[in-house]
Design a protein around this motif. Structure first.
Motif, PDB file in Angstrom:
ATOM      1  N   ALA A 162       0.852  -1.196   0.000  1.00 40.26           N
ATOM      2  CA  ALA A 162       0.000   0.000   0.000  1.00 40.26           C
ATOM      3  C   ALA A 162       0.884   1.241   0.000  1.00 40.26           C
ATOM      4  O   ALA A 162       2.081   1.176   0.279  1.00 40.26           O
ATOM      5  CB  ALA A 162      -0.919   0.006   1.213  1.00 40.26           C
ATOM      6  N   THR A 163       0.278   2.368  -0.334  1.00 41.94           N
ATOM      7  CA  THR A 163       0.978   3.653  -0.299  1.00 41.94           C
ATOM      8  C   THR A 163       0.324   4.555   0.733  1.00 41.94           C
ATOM      9  O   THR A 163      -0.894   4.759   0.709  1.00 41.94           O
ATOM     10  CB  THR A 163       0.955   4.345  -1.673  1.00 41.94           C
ATOM     11  OG1 THR A 163       1.596   3.500  -2.638  1.00 41.94           O
ATOM     12  CG2 THR A 163       1.703   5.667  -1.626  1.00 41.94           C
ATOM     13  N   LEU A 164       1.139   5.061   1.639  1.00 43.23           N
ATOM     14  CA  LEU A 164       0.668   6.019   2.647  1.00 43.23           C
ATOM     15  C   LEU A 164       0.970   7.427   2.151  1.00 43.23           C
ATOM     16  O   LEU A 164       2.118   7.749   1.847  1.00 43.23           O
ATOM     17  CB  LEU A 164       1.384   5.766   3.978  1.00 43.23           C
ATOM     18  CG  LEU A 164       1.132   6.782   5.110  1.00 43.23           C
ATOM     19  CD1 LEU A 164      -0.335   6.793   5.514  1.00 43.23           C
ATOM     20  CD2 LEU A 164       2.027   6.473   6.308  1.00 43.23           C
ATOM     21  N   ARG A 165      -0.063   8.245   2.060  1.00 43.57           N
ATOM     22  CA  ARG A 165       0.095   9.648   1.659  1.00 43.57           C
ATOM     23  C   ARG A 165      -0.529  10.520   2.732  1.00 43.57           C
ATOM     24  O   ARG A 165      -1.690  10.328   3.094  1.00 43.57           O
ATOM     25  CB  ARG A 165      -0.573   9.932   0.312  1.00 43.57           C
ATOM     26  CG  ARG A 165      -0.065   9.076  -0.844  1.00 43.57           C
ATOM     27  CD  ARG A 165      -0.758   9.449  -2.157  1.00 43.57           C
ATOM     28  NE  ARG A 165      -0.391   8.539  -3.239  1.00 43.57           N
ATOM     29  CZ  ARG A 165      -1.055   7.423  -3.524  1.00 43.57           C
ATOM     30  NH1 ARG A 165      -2.153   7.107  -2.824  1.00 43.57           N
ATOM     31  NH2 ARG A 165      -0.663   6.638  -4.498  1.00 43.57           N
ATOM     32  N   VAL A 166       0.244  11.483   3.225  1.00 39.64           N
ATOM     33  CA  VAL A 166      -0.226  12.377   4.281  1.00 39.64           C
ATOM     34  C   VAL A 166      -0.001  13.824   3.845  1.00 39.64           C
ATOM     35  O   VAL A 166       1.138  14.228   3.585  1.00 39.64           O
ATOM     36  CB  VAL A 166       0.505  12.115   5.614  1.00 39.64           C
ATOM     37  CG1 VAL A 166      -0.021  13.072   6.689  1.00 39.64           C
ATOM     38  CG2 VAL A 166       0.335  10.664   6.053  1.00 39.64           C
ATOM     39  N   ALA A 167      -1.086  14.587   3.753  1.00 38.26           N
ATOM     40  CA  ALA A 167      -1.021  15.998   3.376  1.00 38.26           C
ATOM     41  C   ALA A 167      -1.346  16.860   4.594  1.00 38.26           C
ATOM     42  O   ALA A 167      -1.961  16.394   5.563  1.00 38.26           O
ATOM     43  CB  ALA A 167      -1.997  16.295   2.241  1.00 38.26           C
ATOM     44  N   LEU A 168      -0.938  18.124   4.551  1.00 37.93           N
ATOM     45  CA  LEU A 168      -1.089  19.028   5.689  1.00 37.93           C
ATOM     46  C   LEU A 168      -1.879  20.278   5.318  1.00 37.93           C
ATOM     47  O   LEU A 168      -1.662  20.849   4.244  1.00 37.93           O
ATOM     48  CB  LEU A 168       0.291  19.455   6.211  1.00 37.93           C
ATOM     49  CG  LEU A 168       1.269  18.344   6.571  1.00 37.93           C
ATOM     50  CD1 LEU A 168       2.610  18.944   6.976  1.00 37.93           C
ATOM     51  CD2 LEU A 168       0.721  17.472   7.693  1.00 37.93           C
ATOM     52  N   VAL A 169      -2.771  20.695   6.210  1.00 36.73           N
ATOM     53  CA  VAL A 169      -3.500  21.955   6.033  1.00 36.73           C
ATOM     54  C   VAL A 169      -2.596  23.129   6.361  1.00 36.73           C
ATOM     55  O   VAL A 169      -2.531  24.125   5.629  1.00 36.73           O
ATOM     56  CB  VAL A 169      -4.777  21.984   6.898  1.00 36.73           C
ATOM     57  CG1 VAL A 169      -5.450  23.353   6.817  1.00 36.73           C
ATOM     58  CG2 VAL A 169      -5.742  20.886   6.456  1.00 36.73           C
ATOM     59  N   THR A 170      -1.884  23.064   7.479  1.00 41.45           N
ATOM     60  CA  THR A 170      -0.881  24.080   7.825  1.00 41.45           C
ATOM     61  C   THR A 170       0.477  23.388   7.876  1.00 41.45           C
ATOM     62  O   THR A 170       0.560  22.191   8.117  1.00 41.45           O
ATOM     63  CB  THR A 170      -1.172  24.745   9.175  1.00 41.45           C
ATOM     64  OG1 THR A 170      -1.110  23.767  10.229  1.00 41.45           O
ATOM     65  CG2 THR A 170      -2.548  25.391   9.180  1.00 41.45           C
ATOM     66  N   ILE A 171       1.535  24.156   7.672  1.00 37.31           N
ATOM     67  CA  ILE A 171       2.858  23.513   7.565  1.00 37.31           C
ATOM     68  C   ILE A 171       3.776  23.977   8.705  1.00 37.31           C
ATOM     69  O   ILE A 171       3.732  23.444   9.790  1.00 37.31           O
ATOM     70  CB  ILE A 171       3.480  23.792   6.182  1.00 37.31           C
ATOM     71  CG1 ILE A 171       2.493  23.408   5.063  1.00 37.31           C
ATOM     72  CG2 ILE A 171       4.768  22.990   6.004  1.00 37.31           C
ATOM     73  CD1 ILE A 171       2.966  23.757   3.669  1.00 37.31           C
ATOM     74  N   HIS A 172       4.583  24.999   8.444  1.00 37.53           N
ATOM     75  CA  HIS A 172       5.580  25.409   9.424  1.00 37.53           C
ATOM     76  C   HIS A 172       5.069  26.586  10.249  1.00 37.53           C
ATOM     77  O   HIS A 172       5.475  27.734  10.063  1.00 37.53           O
ATOM     78  CB  HIS A 172       6.895  25.756   8.718  1.00 37.53           C
ATOM     79  CG  HIS A 172       7.487  24.591   7.973  1.00 37.53           C
ATOM     80  ND1 HIS A 172       7.720  24.601   6.614  1.00 37.53           N
ATOM     81  CD2 HIS A 172       7.862  23.365   8.407  1.00 37.53           C
ATOM     82  CE1 HIS A 172       8.229  23.434   6.246  1.00 37.53           C
ATOM     83  NE2 HIS A 172       8.316  22.665   7.310  1.00 37.53           N
ATOM     84  N   LEU A 173       4.158  26.252  11.163  1.00 37.05           N
ATOM     85  CA  LEU A 173       3.599  27.250  12.072  1.00 37.05           C
ATOM     86  C   LEU A 173       3.832  26.818  13.513  1.00 37.05           C
ATOM     87  O   LEU A 173       3.776  25.622  13.819  1.00 37.05           O
ATOM     88  CB  LEU A 173       2.081  27.387  11.863  1.00 37.05           C
ATOM     89  CG  LEU A 173       1.568  28.100  10.621  1.00 37.05           C
ATOM     90  CD1 LEU A 173       0.047  28.121  10.648  1.00 37.05           C
ATOM     91  CD2 LEU A 173       2.108  29.521  10.549  1.00 37.05           C
ATOM     92  N   PRO A 174       4.069  27.758  14.425  1.00 39.44           N
ATOM     93  CA  PRO A 174       4.064  27.399  15.845  1.00 39.44           C
ATOM     94  C   PRO A 174       2.707  26.819  16.220  1.00 39.44           C
ATOM     95  O   PRO A 174       1.670  27.243  15.687  1.00 39.44           O
ATOM     96  CB  PRO A 174       4.299  28.741  16.552  1.00 39.44           C
ATOM     97  CG  PRO A 174       4.875  29.637  15.516  1.00 39.44           C
ATOM     98  CD  PRO A 174       4.311  29.188  14.206  1.00 39.44           C
ATOM     99  N   LEU A 175       2.692  25.866  17.122  1.00 42.46           N
ATOM    100  CA  LEU A 175       1.443  25.189  17.467  1.00 42.46           C
ATOM    101  C   LEU A 175       0.388  26.178  17.964  1.00 42.46           C
ATOM    102  O   LEU A 175      -0.806  26.024  17.676  1.00 42.46           O
ATOM    103  CB  LEU A 175       1.711  24.111  18.516  1.00 42.46           C
ATOM    104  CG  LEU A 175       0.570  23.123  18.788  1.00 42.46           C
ATOM    105  CD1 LEU A 175       0.123  22.437  17.508  1.00 42.46           C
ATOM    106  CD2 LEU A 175       1.002  22.090  19.817  1.00 42.46           C
ATOM    107  N   ARG A 176       0.813  27.209  18.681  1.00 49.85           N
ATOM    108  CA  ARG A 176      -0.144  28.187  19.208  1.00 49.85           C
ATOM    109  C   ARG A 176      -0.857  28.966  18.100  1.00 49.85           C
ATOM    110  O   ARG A 176      -1.917  29.548  18.322  1.00 49.85           O
ATOM    111  CB  ARG A 176       0.561  29.162  20.153  1.00 49.85           C
ATOM    112  CG  ARG A 176       1.486  30.146  19.459  1.00 49.85           C
ATOM    113  CD  ARG A 176       2.120  31.138  20.409  1.00 49.85           C
ATOM    114  NE  ARG A 176       3.069  30.486  21.302  1.00 49.85           N
ATOM    115  CZ  ARG A 176       3.747  31.121  22.245  1.00 49.85           C
ATOM    116  NH1 ARG A 176       3.560  32.418  22.423  1.00 49.85           N
ATOM    117  NH2 ARG A 176       4.594  30.486  23.015  1.00 49.85           N
TER     118      ARG A 176
END
Length: 339
Positions: A162-176
């Protein structure tokens, strides 16, 4: 693997010269060219840093060096801000070549964000990474970081590969800053970009997508946060109204179950570590970073500059080789869509 009669031209930006980028770029390029007789690779960098070995005649005519001179000699493992401009110059050559159609796709070796910021190159904003730099240079407002890894049969009890693909809504932001950055518009655009590029570049006719919530237990019906109810779920419904097969929001700690890998084409996480911690746990060193939403194809390794092992000959080129393979396949898929 699908073959295409026209040559596929890839370009590699060899990354931070003091890190492992140059050595994994060379090793992976030579391995890849041995696999793909219809591919051509251009390596961008200083020939003194790349240190090409003797190359077999069958490969040599399909490998080009686009020479960029270092500002100062590079020492493995020792960062030098004087050479920061060199790293960005290599990126610009690869980007411009793709935008002009001379290259079908670009592959990037790791760079060191801190040394680029230490160099104070006149940019108004902090340099946060390849993804944001590519978006600005290509004039694109919204791009999506997605990581991909092939998982073999038997791994995590998988009945088949299988292929695991993970995309992100936000990238390099502080968690706060994540909660205030998430909007219905941002989530909807992310879903649309993932769906569109999985169709165009990955030849998936109707992608199945899962998306995570922001809060523990996906908000627990509003008791642990309201973002799922007020922002995320409405964006999902809007996407479904456009015919996109997306489901959620799922709790972040249960969304990534092995049984779903056979029928989920991509998982979307709300923030960096929510998506990349589980991804790298199962695939570190073999994953590929893909930037979606660009007018060009860009893939990269899933690791950093590894300054501690640079120049010692022990760096594993596996992730760079996978990045080349995926860039090639994405380019072939895109060529297949052209009239």
């Amino acid at each position: 693997m699908i073959q295409h009669p026209a040559p596929v031209n890839l370009v590699i930006s060899s990354g931070e010269p003091a890190g492992i980028g140059p050595e994994v770029s060379v090793a992976a390029a030579l391995s890849f060219l041995g696999e793909q007789p219809d591919a051509h690779v251009t390596l961008v960098g200083d020939p003194q840093v790349l240190q090409l070995p003797h190359i077999a005649d069958a490969i040599a005519h399909r490998l080009t060096i686009d020479a960029v001179k270092l500002a100062a000699p590079s020492i493995s493992g020792q960062l030098n801000p004087v050479n920061a401009r060199y790293v960005l110059d290599m990126l610009d050559i690869a980007i411009d070549g793709c935008l002009e159609g001379r290259f079908d796709a670009m592959v990037t070796a790791p760079l060191q964000k801190s040394v680029i910021n230490d160099a104070k190159l006149g940019a108004d904003a902090i340099f946060t990474g390849h993804t944001e730099y590519l978006a600005k240079r290509c004039g694109v407002k919204h791009v999506v970081m997605m990581l991909c890894a092939d998982l073999p049969q038997g791994f995590l009890g998988l009945n088949k590969a299988a292929t695991l693909r993970v995309a992100l809504v936000t990238i390099h932001l502080p968690l706060r800053a994540v909660a205030s950055a998430i909007t219905q518009e941002l989530i909807l655009e992310t879903i649309q970009i993932v769906n569109q590029d999985l169709r165009h570049y990955f030849a998936i006719e109707n992608p199945a997508i899962r998306i995570a919530g922001l809060n523990p237990h996906a908000g627990e019906g509003g008791y642990l946060g309201s973002e799922e109810i007020e922002i995320i779920a409405p964006a999902i419904e809007m996407a479904r109204g456009m015919g996109i097969d997306v489901k959620g929001p799922y709790p972040g700690d249960t969304m990534f179950d092995a049984h779903s890998l056979g029928h989920v084409d991509a998982f979307i996480a709300m923030y960096h570590d929510q998506g990349l911690a589980p991804f790298k746990f199962v695939s570190f060193g073999d994953g590929v970073n893909v930037t979606l939403g660009l007018p060009i194809i860009r893939t990269s390794v899933d690791h950093g500059t590894a300054l501690d092992i640079a120049g010692k000959g022990s760096a594993d080129p596996g992730s760079m080789l996978e990045a080349l393979r995926l860039a090639y396949q994405m380019a072939v898929n895109r060529k297949g869509l052209q009239p």
